[in-house]
Design a protein around this motif. Structure first.
Motif, PDB file in Angstrom:
ATOM      1  N   LEU A 237       0.878  -1.163   0.000  1.00  0.00           N
ATOM      2  CA  LEU A 237       0.000   0.000   0.000  1.00  0.00           C
ATOM      3  C   LEU A 237       0.915   1.212   0.000  1.00  0.00           C
ATOM      4  O   LEU A 237       1.749   1.364   0.899  1.00  0.00           O
ATOM      5  CB  LEU A 237      -0.909   0.012   1.231  1.00  0.00           C
ATOM      6  CG  LEU A 237      -1.861   1.192   1.355  1.00  0.00           C
ATOM      7  CD1 LEU A 237      -2.878   1.197   0.204  1.00  0.00           C
ATOM      8  CD2 LEU A 237      -2.578   1.162   2.696  1.00  0.00           C
TER       9      LEU A 237
ATOM     10  N   GLU B 156      -1.408   8.948   7.971  1.00  0.00           N
ATOM     11  CA  GLU B 156      -0.553   7.769   8.151  1.00  0.00           C
ATOM     12  C   GLU B 156      -1.191   6.768   9.106  1.00  0.00           C
ATOM     13  O   GLU B 156      -1.127   5.555   8.872  1.00  0.00           O
ATOM     14  CB  GLU B 156       0.826   8.185   8.664  1.00  0.00           C
ATOM     15  CG  GLU B 156       1.775   7.014   8.794  1.00  0.00           C
ATOM     16  CD  GLU B 156       3.130   7.423   9.320  1.00  0.00           C
ATOM     17  OE1 GLU B 156       4.135   6.904   8.801  1.00  0.00           O
ATOM     18  OE2 GLU B 156       3.193   8.248  10.252  1.00  0.00           O
TER      19      GLU B 156
ATOM     20  N   ALA C   3      -3.756   4.978   7.124  1.00  0.00           N
ATOM     21  CA  ALA C   3      -3.115   4.146   6.101  1.00  0.00           C
ATOM     22  C   ALA C   3      -2.487   2.899   6.718  1.00  0.00           C
ATOM     23  O   ALA C   3      -2.580   1.807   6.155  1.00  0.00           O
ATOM     24  CB  ALA C   3      -2.062   4.963   5.359  1.00  0.00           C
ATOM     25  N   LEU C   4      -1.856   3.052   7.860  1.00  0.00           N
ATOM     26  CA  LEU C   4      -1.257   1.893   8.538  1.00  0.00           C
ATOM     27  C   LEU C   4      -2.321   0.886   8.953  1.00  0.00           C
ATOM     28  O   LEU C   4      -2.111  -0.328   8.867  1.00  0.00           O
ATOM     29  CB  LEU C   4      -0.434   2.341   9.741  1.00  0.00           C
ATOM     30  CG  LEU C   4       0.892   3.009   9.404  1.00  0.00           C
ATOM     31  CD1 LEU C   4       1.500   3.660  10.643  1.00  0.00           C
ATOM     32  CD2 LEU C   4       1.867   2.001   8.798  1.00  0.00           C
TER      33      LEU C   4
ATOM     34  N   ALA D 194      -3.377  -0.877   5.759  1.00  0.00           N
ATOM     35  CA  ALA D 194      -2.304  -1.785   5.347  1.00  0.00           C
ATOM     36  C   ALA D 194      -2.293  -3.039   6.207  1.00  0.00           C
ATOM     37  O   ALA D 194      -2.108  -4.150   5.699  1.00  0.00           O
ATOM     38  CB  ALA D 194      -0.958  -1.073   5.425  1.00  0.00           C
TER      39      ALA D 194
ATOM     40  N   GLU E 160       2.571  -4.189   3.071  1.00  0.00           N
ATOM     41  CA  GLU E 160       3.584  -3.252   3.545  1.00  0.00           C
ATOM     42  C   GLU E 160       3.127  -1.846   3.178  1.00  0.00           C
ATOM     43  O   GLU E 160       2.635  -1.634   2.079  1.00  0.00           O
ATOM     44  CB  GLU E 160       4.930  -3.495   2.857  1.00  0.00           C
ATOM     45  CG  GLU E 160       5.748  -4.560   3.484  1.00  0.00           C
ATOM     46  CD  GLU E 160       7.179  -4.573   2.934  1.00  0.00           C
ATOM     47  OE1 GLU E 160       7.712  -3.509   2.546  1.00  0.00           O
ATOM     48  OE2 GLU E 160       7.753  -5.670   2.902  1.00  0.00           O
ATOM     49  N   TYR E 161       3.327  -0.911   4.095  1.00  0.00           N
ATOM     50  CA  TYR E 161       2.955   0.476   3.808  1.00  0.00           C
ATOM     51  C   TYR E 161       4.202   1.294   3.502  1.00  0.00           C
ATOM     52  O   TYR E 161       5.200   1.203   4.227  1.00  0.00           O
ATOM     53  CB  TYR E 161       2.201   1.105   4.972  1.00  0.00           C
ATOM     54  CG  TYR E 161       1.966   2.579   4.774  1.00  0.00           C
ATOM     55  CD1 TYR E 161       1.091   3.022   3.792  1.00  0.00           C
ATOM     56  CD2 TYR E 161       2.639   3.529   5.528  1.00  0.00           C
ATOM     57  CE1 TYR E 161       0.880   4.377   3.575  1.00  0.00           C
ATOM     58  CE2 TYR E 161       2.431   4.891   5.322  1.00  0.00           C
ATOM     59  CZ  TYR E 161       1.564   5.299   4.343  1.00  0.00           C
ATOM     60  OH  TYR E 161       1.360   6.632   4.115  1.00  0.00           O
ATOM     61  N   TRP E 162       4.119   2.089   2.442  1.00  0.00           N
ATOM     62  CA  TRP E 162       5.192   3.004   2.059  1.00  0.00           C
ATOM     63  C   TRP E 162       4.584   4.353   1.734  1.00  0.00           C
ATOM     64  O   TRP E 162       3.532   4.423   1.104  1.00  0.00           O
ATOM     65  CB  TRP E 162       5.920   2.488   0.817  1.00  0.00           C
ATOM     66  CG  TRP E 162       6.821   1.337   1.090  1.00  0.00           C
ATOM     67  CD1 TRP E 162       6.461   0.034   1.273  1.00  0.00           C
ATOM     68  CD2 TRP E 162       8.232   1.382   1.200  1.00  0.00           C
ATOM     69  NE1 TRP E 162       7.568  -0.721   1.494  1.00  0.00           N
ATOM     70  CE2 TRP E 162       8.677   0.076   1.451  1.00  0.00           C
ATOM     71  CE3 TRP E 162       9.172   2.411   1.104  1.00  0.00           C
ATOM     72  CZ2 TRP E 162      10.008  -0.237   1.613  1.00  0.00           C
ATOM     73  CZ3 TRP E 162      10.507   2.088   1.268  1.00  0.00           C
ATOM     74  CH2 TRP E 162      10.918   0.789   1.519  1.00  0.00           C
TER      75      TRP E 162
END
Length: 151
Positions: free
Chosen positions: A55, A72, A75-76, A79, A85-87
């Protein structure tokens, strides 16, 4: 491929993927919400146990640290639900772009090597396979020796 107008042809891009990269705009909450549907569409064409999921939040450079911090967290969470994996990256500044693509390449290469070892039965999963290289010489070719007969 996540846009509605490409939905009818998107499945051909998803089929047989080793990695699925789902990208959203860190400045647009709606795009994060759409990632679940994009993942569902991609997994219709792939076995979830055989793909590596990422993601990726893009346009990080356009958000303030406070705005990004809030996004974030969401998003985490997404994910983690996706087991991805979050980037967070910025195409404009290049932040994390190279590292992200190296990570995708490394994981897909490792997955391919392990699958080939399993298919060939020359080694068992769990055996140690070492690939060593001097990092500085990674992209250099070995110089050829000059033949002694033609000096």
């Amino acid at each position: 491929a996540g846009q509605e107008r490409f939905k009818c042809i998107a499945s051909t891009y998803y089929r047989g993927a080793q990695a699925i990269v789902i990208v959203f705009d860190v400045n647009d909450v709606a795009s994060l919400e759409h990632t679940r549907q994009w993942l569902a569409d991609a997994l219709k064409e792939n076995d979830p146990s055989n793909v590596i999921l990422f993601l990726v939040g893009s346009k990080k450079d356009l958000s303030t640290p406070a705005q990004y911090s809030l996004m974030e967290k969401d998003a985490l969470k997404v994910a983690q639900e996706m087991q991805a994996e979050y980037w967070a990256v910025s195409s404009l500044t290049g932040e994390n772009v190279r590292d992200f693509f190296f990570r995708v390449a490394a994981l897909t290469f490792e997955s391919s090597v392990l699958a080939e070892l399993e298919r060939s039965h020359t080694r068992r999963i769990g055996d140690t396979v070492r690939i060593s290289s001097n990092e500085n010489d990674l992209y250099l070719s070995t110089p050829r020796k000059k033949p002694k007969c033609c000096q």
